[in-house]
Design an enzyme around this catalytic site. Structure first.
Site, short mmCIF file in Angstrom:
data_model
loop_
_atom_site.label_atom_id
_atom_site.label_comp_id
_atom_site.label_asym_id
_atom_site.label_seq_id
_atom_site.Cartn_x
_atom_site.Cartn_y
_atom_site.Cartn_z
N CYS A 160 80.58 33.07 -24.73
CA CYS A 160 81.72 33.60 -23.98
C CYS A 160 81.86 35.08 -24.33
O CYS A 160 81.74 35.45 -25.49
CB CYS A 160 82.98 32.85 -24.36
N HIS A 210 69.74 40.08 -22.21
CA HIS A 210 71.12 39.65 -22.45
C HIS A 210 72.05 40.75 -21.97
O HIS A 210 71.72 41.93 -22.03
CB HIS A 210 71.34 39.35 -23.93
#
Lengths: 308, 308
Positions: free
Chosen positions: B250, B219
């Site tokens: 987001c 990530h």
């Protein structure tokens, strides 16, 4: 959340110099003109966060870059504090007139900004690559202070496409031979991938420019900056340019320049057990404070994560 | 602008399998519930862009994740197209009931999702790590199709902090021994740096799990995903998870999960001369199209740069 465990990787330096470009490269590319007192506060906070190398401003004619028209005023505000703090505080100068103004304002280190491509040299300096190097020669020779030489568009150019390695090597070697102590290799449009970085470092080494005299200046336009940084460190580079909070172009703007965020860099370096002297939390606070003055969130992933 | 020059780096694979998680991991973490026809269109576009491994959905109880309550309906819409296209289209299943539903819907590959930490196992699966592995055992044994095993929180956990390597190895080896063909190592909160990645891969190799059976799932929460990917490739990994457009959080939301964007990954891989089969421009168009349906811009740097 505590940061993840520190695990070193063989072949990396124990310490890296983070060359902070936010006040100059960052603010020069922001549309907002920031008041000089805020700039001085920004620099003081960066220094307090442990950044010991901060490029302060640029002594370009004010008509070229109105955002930095307050260069002399900024130096006046900062002189005493920076002398007390110690460290390196270069300023950019475009030509002999800029050098005079910078030295008058008390600059102790300067930088010149060359291009590896003809198109960008013409657009940015209004002359050929060769002519721009001739313009820099007396500046470097007459500076009397250490000089850093930037080479921009080292990997790709928006008008010329891929940039031949030999072209970059030619400009870097010319800057080194005229006396630049440090050469910063800029991926101005952020297109490079790690193979290109290794290729360029090897080509420079073969021409007598070892990694110890080089810095890397990556942009995150395509998200590649940290992977490129990693291979540069694996190949001997120990100075990395970065911009606090990723200052210098909002990722949602068409003109995104995408400077590597200092916080993202420091997260990687500290995770690898590499010393920087930077207090990451203080740095994030500084970028959040600056983002408040600019009226938009920082594009740095680490600033977003640590500030959420 | 033409992409920068392709330059290979020694020691990297010639081809990488991009394991696309956008439709499942991405949409599961978006607050918006996307209509099933849009999801089917999204998968079809991803496949048309050259992604041959796409995780489609999750057969969790609809009350757990309303965003994916249409799993069977999505499979119905896609069945013929995907059979024609060929490729791998796994679906996540949490337990035996999920497996039944998945097989009924025609799944040809499944995935189970384990945790390396007790806290996340309890929060995500409502049981201990050991009990969750016991729950997966009959699922893996009875699947009759290839099974991928995810290990989440491999490097850091929001509640437990740094995660000991031995804990991760234990879960990964258990999944492999019960029959998972591929183990995906997840940095669920994005805190890892390259040293940790190399350390974990070495520890797994020492326990009989070579890199060829592993995938990495990074990530970009702190911007580290691509540097971590690079060292994983240097150490033999050839399957990399990513989410089209960085779908799944987001960067400006507090709940940012920050999946590595497939576009940023593909930019790096193609720049290194590594084949993926992906048409980057078609992929960017797909992510822009999807971002339109979600009503917000993609957080992928490459999508932003190529779409500006």
């Amino acid at each position: 959340m505590d940061p993840a465990r520190v695990v070193e990787l063989p072949g990396l330096p124990r310490r890296v110099t983070v060359y902070e470009v936010g006040p100059r490269d960052g603010l020069q590319n922001e549309s907002a003109v920031v008041p000089v007192e805020i700039k001085a506060g920004f620099v003081r906070r960066l220094v307090a966060a442990g950044l010991s190398t901060v490029e302060l401003t640029s002594f370009v004619p004010p008509s070229w870059i109105p955002q930095l028209a307050d260069a002399s005023g900024l130096m006046d505000l900062l002189r005493d504090d920076l002398a007390k703090a110690g460290g390196r505080y270069p300023v950019l100068v475009p030509n002999a007139r800029g050098l005079d103004r910078a030295l008058e304002a008390g600059a102790t280190e300067i930088a010149v900004f060359a291009s590896a491509t003809e198109t960008f040299a013409r657009r940015n300096l209004n002359r050929t690559v060769a002519a721009s190097l001739e313009m820099f020669r007396p500046v470097v020779a007459g500076a009397g202070v250490p000089v850093r030489g930037y080479v921009s568009m080292c990997f790709g150019d928006p008008w010329e496409g891929a940039v031949p390695v030999g072209q970059v090597v030619g400009v870097a070697v010319a800057l080194a031979e005229m006396g630049c102590a440090e050469i910063s290799l800029g991926d101005t449009i952020g297109v490079a991938t790690p193979g290109q970085v290794v290729e360029l470092l090897a080509a420079l080494d073969a021409r007598g420019l070892p990694a110890s005299r080089l810095a890397v200046h990556f942009h995150d336009t395509y998200g590649q900056a940290l992977a490129n940084t990693l291979v540069a460190l694996q190949h001997g580079v120990t100075t990395v340019d970065a911009s606090a909070g990723g200052l210098g172009g909002c990722p949602y703007a068409g003109s995104a320049t995408g400077n590597l965020a200092t916080e993202d860099l420091v997260w990687q370096l500290h995770g690898l057990g590499i010393e920087t002297g930077v207090d990451l939390r203080l740095l994030v606070e500084t970028s959040v404070w600056m983002a408040g003055h600019l009226g938009r969130p920082s594009p740095s992933r680490t600033v977003q994560a640590m500030n959420s």
